[in-house]
Design an enzyme around this catalytic site. Structure first.
Site, PDB file in Angstrom:
ATOM      1  N   SER A  53       0.683  -1.270  -0.040  1.00 33.06           N
ATOM      2  CA  SER A  53       0.065   0.016   0.133  1.00 33.06           C
ATOM      3  C   SER A  53       0.888   1.132   0.044  1.00 33.06           C
ATOM      4  O   SER A  53       0.234   2.292   0.083  1.00 33.06           O
ATOM      5  CB  SER A  53      -1.000   0.087   1.354  1.00 33.06           C
ATOM      6  OG  SER A  53      -1.966  -1.094   1.143  1.00 33.06           O
ATOM      7  N   GLY A  58      -4.599   1.508  -0.504  1.00 27.58           N
ATOM      8  CA  GLY A  58      -4.977   0.237  -0.919  1.00 27.58           C
ATOM      9  C   GLY A  58      -5.530  -0.920  -0.222  1.00 27.58           C
ATOM     10  O   GLY A  58      -6.618  -1.450  -0.327  1.00 27.58           O
ATOM     11  N   GLU A  59      -4.505  -1.415   0.947  1.00 25.23           N
ATOM     12  CA  GLU A  59      -5.001  -2.501   1.703  1.00 25.23           C
ATOM     13  C   GLU A  59      -5.666  -2.125   2.911  1.00 25.23           C
ATOM     14  O   GLU A  59      -6.626  -2.983   3.327  1.00 25.23           O
ATOM     15  CB  GLU A  59      -3.718  -3.434   2.108  1.00 25.23           C
ATOM     16  CG  GLU A  59      -3.031  -3.917   0.842  1.00 25.23           C
ATOM     17  CD  GLU A  59      -1.572  -4.331   1.278  1.00 25.23           C
ATOM     18  OE1 GLU A  59      -1.332  -5.557   0.618  1.00 25.23           O
ATOM     19  OE2 GLU A  59      -1.004  -3.637   1.908  1.00 25.23           O
ATOM     20  N   PRO A  60      -5.549  -1.012   3.782  1.00 22.83           N
ATOM     21  CA  PRO A  60      -6.212  -0.859   4.819  1.00 22.83           C
ATOM     22  C   PRO A  60      -7.537  -1.017   5.001  1.00 22.83           C
ATOM     23  O   PRO A  60      -8.064  -1.662   5.806  1.00 22.83           O
ATOM     24  CB  PRO A  60      -5.818   0.783   5.321  1.00 22.83           C
ATOM     25  CG  PRO A  60      -4.429   0.826   4.519  1.00 22.83           C
ATOM     26  CD  PRO A  60      -4.582   0.020   3.309  1.00 22.83           C
TER      27      PRO A  60
END
Length: 369
Positions: A140, A312-314
């Site tokens: 991310s 992105g990932e959080p």
């Protein structure tokens, strides 16, 4: 937290509020504001009324939150070239475009740094001989690190152009770069980030999600009625892209909890769910019917790249909220069945079988009136 809250007969939000860490945590003030924004308490009352009036369809709603720590790691390169003929700019970065909008963001960053129209900037795919030794596009932080590298490249070029700008303050960008080139000034710069750079400081990302679901107790089918997601993106480099990233990460996460199953041969250990025929995300009609994403406003990240935060990932960490919401609906059915169960065991993935088993409707309840 939900399990603890049910065991001590307290509201899960209240239990969270008294257990939040004290340092580096915006959740204690963000959660009440967000719940008020989405009319959480009023919707809870409507769900209670719905469940009271419906035996075979039950609704549930729960909250999940996160404090996601970032970590800068690896090297990310950038090469910025300005063309003297028309003032156009070409940017090459080590990050790979995989749908996260990194090319769009890098064009915006270069245009912002040079104070030129974004249409003037072109991005070319990663070339190892132009930006070698780049770390993986992952974790991310690729967009941020590449943006940082682009900024440092632009700083070098702007420093070389500064004397020409000082001499001709009214000249256009195109005129300045044309004259600088004529004087033998290099209009190209490169930079490689490092996780040892003291200017790259780790930080926390905060997020909140609330989902409202409906379960058909007779068939085990489910419906995500509404999802509200709050994401702390700092000063977003591109809100349109970042909202899409939040939506995508959340859908990937709820797919994990609702349909991803590991099926293997118990004798040989062969994994059966190892490809796209057996490993999918939920479809267009299974995502939340009412899908709302809110980005935090007027709160730039003081240590972030241009005030931004990773996206992105959080949001994927918030996806588990759908499991707790489904559990809430099943518990409403349990109360109608006369069970004295405070916390229902809900197996994941939460598919039809899982919901029917968890509901455990008593045989004598199946009566035709």
């Amino acid at each position: 937290m939900d399990h603890i809250a049910e065991e001590i007969n307290r509201d899960p939000v209240e239990v969270r509020m008294v257990n939040y860490r004290l340092q580096d945590n915006d959740l204690p003030k963000l959660v009440p504001m967000f719940l008020e924004k989405i009319n959480y308490k009023e919707r809870q009352e409507r769900i209670k009324e719905f469940n009271k009036l419906n035996r075979w369809k039950k609704r549930g709603m729960k909250l999940n939150n996160m404090a996601f720590p970032t970590a800068y790691l690896g090297n990310y390169g950038a090469l910025v070239s300005v063309y003297h003929g028309d003032g156009s700019v070409v940017v090459n970065i080590g990050g790979i475009e995989i749908g996260q909008g990194i090319f769009t963001k890098m064009a915006q960053v270069a245009a912002f740094e040079f104070d030129i129209p974004v249409e003037t900037v072109s991005i070319i795919p990663c070339l190892n001989f132009a930006t070698p030794n780049t770390f993986a596009t992952a974790s991310s932080i690729t967009s941020e690190c590449c943006a940082y590298a682009v900024i440092r490249c632009c700083d070098q070029i702007k420093a070389r152009l500064a004397p020409f700008r000082a001499a001709r303050p009214q000249a256009s960008w195109r005129e300045i770069v044309f004259e600088a080139d004529a004087q033998g000034v290099s209009l190209q710069a490169n930079y490689l980030t490092s996780d040892n750079d003291p200017r790259l400081i780790n930080y926390s990302i905060f997020g909140i999600a609330v989902t409202e679901v409906e379960v058909d107790i007779l068939t085990g089918t489910k419906w995500i009625v509404r999802a509200d997601i709050f994401e702390d993106a700092g000063r977003s480099l591109n809100p349109g892209i970042d909202v899409g990233q939040v939506e995508g990460a959340f859908v990937m996460a709820i797919s994990l909890w609702l349909i991803e199953d590991i099926v293997y041969n118990e004798h040989t250990g062969e994994l059966y769910t190892d490809r796209t025929w057996t490993y999918k995300v939920i479809g267009a009609k299974d995502i939340p019917y009412d899908f709302r994403v809110f980005l935090r406003r007027k709160r730039p990240n003081p240590v972030g790249i241009l005030g931004s935060k990773a996206v992105g990932e959080p949001p994927g960490c918030l996806g588990y909220v759908v499991v707790e919401s489904l559990r809430d609906a099943i518990e409403a059915s349990h109360r109608d069945s006369g069970y004295d169960t405070k916390y229902v065991c809900l197996e994941v993935p939460v598919n039809v079988e899982s919901l029917i088993e968890a509901a455990d409707v008593k045989l004598e309840e199946f009566v035709l009136y």
